[in-house]
Scaffold this motif. Structure first.
Motif, PDB file in Angstrom:
ATOM      1  N   ASN A  37       4.906   4.775   5.520  1.00 16.17           N
ATOM      2  CA  ASN A  37       4.859   5.247   6.899  1.00 16.17           C
ATOM      3  C   ASN A  37       4.302   6.677   6.923  1.00 16.17           C
ATOM      4  N   ARG A  38       3.021   6.791   6.557  1.00 16.68           N
ATOM      5  CA  ARG A  38       2.372   8.094   6.498  1.00 16.68           C
ATOM      6  C   ARG A  38       0.862   7.921   6.651  1.00 16.68           C
ATOM      7  N   GLY A  39       0.255   8.821   7.370  1.00 20.57           N
ATOM      8  CA  GLY A  39      -1.198   8.847   7.489  1.00 20.57           C
ATOM      9  C   GLY A  39      -1.773   7.633   8.189  1.00 20.57           C
ATOM     10  N   LYS A  79       8.565   7.892  -0.570  1.00 20.63           N
ATOM     11  CA  LYS A  79       9.512   8.486  -1.524  1.00 20.63           C
ATOM     12  C   LYS A  79      10.925   7.941  -1.371  1.00 20.63           C
ATOM     13  N   ASN A  80      11.021   6.693  -0.866  1.00 17.91           N
ATOM     14  CA  ASN A  80      12.326   6.065  -0.697  1.00 17.91           C
ATOM     15  C   ASN A  80      12.281   4.684  -1.366  1.00 17.91           C
ATOM     16  N   PRO A  81      12.510   4.622  -2.692  1.00 13.45           N
ATOM     17  CA  PRO A  81      12.404   3.346  -3.410  1.00 13.45           C
ATOM     18  C   PRO A  81      13.360   2.271  -2.904  1.00 13.45           C
ATOM     19  N   SER A  82      14.532   2.661  -2.424  1.00 10.73           N
ATOM     20  CA  SER A  82      15.470   1.640  -1.947  1.00 10.73           C
ATOM     21  C   SER A  82      14.956   1.002  -0.659  1.00 10.73           C
ATOM     22  N   PHE A 121       0.872  -1.171   0.000  1.00 12.04           N
ATOM     23  CA  PHE A 121       0.000   0.000   0.000  1.00 12.04           C
ATOM     24  C   PHE A 121       0.914   1.228   0.000  1.00 12.04           C
ATOM     25  N   PRO A 122       1.270   1.717  -1.207  1.00 12.40           N
ATOM     26  CA  PRO A 122       2.277   2.769  -1.306  1.00 12.40           C
ATOM     27  C   PRO A 122       1.729   4.189  -1.223  1.00 12.40           C
ATOM     28  N   SER A 123       0.465   4.336  -0.922  1.00  8.91           N
ATOM     29  CA  SER A 123      -0.159   5.650  -0.957  1.00  8.91           C
ATOM     30  C   SER A 123       0.588   6.669  -0.101  1.00  8.91           C
TER      31      SER A 123
END
Length: 159
Positions: free
Chosen positions: A82-84, A102-105, A56-58
């Motif tokens: 790790n948001r919302g 925003k951290n693809p790695s 869940f990348p939202s």
């Protein structure tokens, strides 16, 4: 077995957004990625049931993402940003894992980690199902509401 690349895994993406056409063109050559677009709820739930885990990348501040509840209801752990609300619903290393937005790695590392730790995935899935039973069922919400009514009806009592 250790993996070197995300190409070792199969991914199915459900949903669309403003970047869908661009993403579809960019991922056309990847045989391990399937873009399914918008799907009816029943098909989405079928995909969830068959998944090792869902991502869940939202980055939006959604209130209570249904896909997380559906995953928990089916004993499927969630890898979420790790948001919302997702960071409040998904408890890191308990019902899934969290990655930095925003951290693809970081996302890539967590995907590989989950795929390489099948026992952990099973435990996270069991925990996710228990989380659903304790917090998200209709029965649970009914009991919470009844407790509120009981407390409210006794608020004026001196006993």
């Amino acid at each position: 077995a250790s993996c070197r690349s995300l190409k070792d895994f199969k991914f199915k993406f459900i949903g669309e957004g403003p970047q869908y056409a661009k993403l579809k063109a960019r991922l056309a050559g990847f045989g391990n990625i399937e873009l399914l677009g918008i799907q009816p709820n029943e098909k989405t739930v079928d995909f969830i049931k068959k998944a090792s885990f869902i991502i869940f990348p939202s980055e939006c501040y959604e209130n209570m993402p249904r896909v997380i509840i559906e995953s928990f209801a089916n004993g499927v752990p969630v890898l979420a940003s790790n948001r919302g609300a997702s960071s409040e619903m998904v408890r890191d290393n308990i019902t899934g894992k969290l990655f930095e937005p925003k951290n693809p790695s970081d996302l890539s590392a967590k995907i590989k980690y989950l795929f390489q730790n099948k026992d952990l995935l099973l435990q996270l899935g069991e925990n996710a199902y228990q989380e659903y039973r304790q917090n998200y069922t209709v029965e649970r919400n009914y009991n919470i509401l009844m407790d509120i009514y009981k407390k409210a009806s006794h608020a004026g009592d001196n006993s």
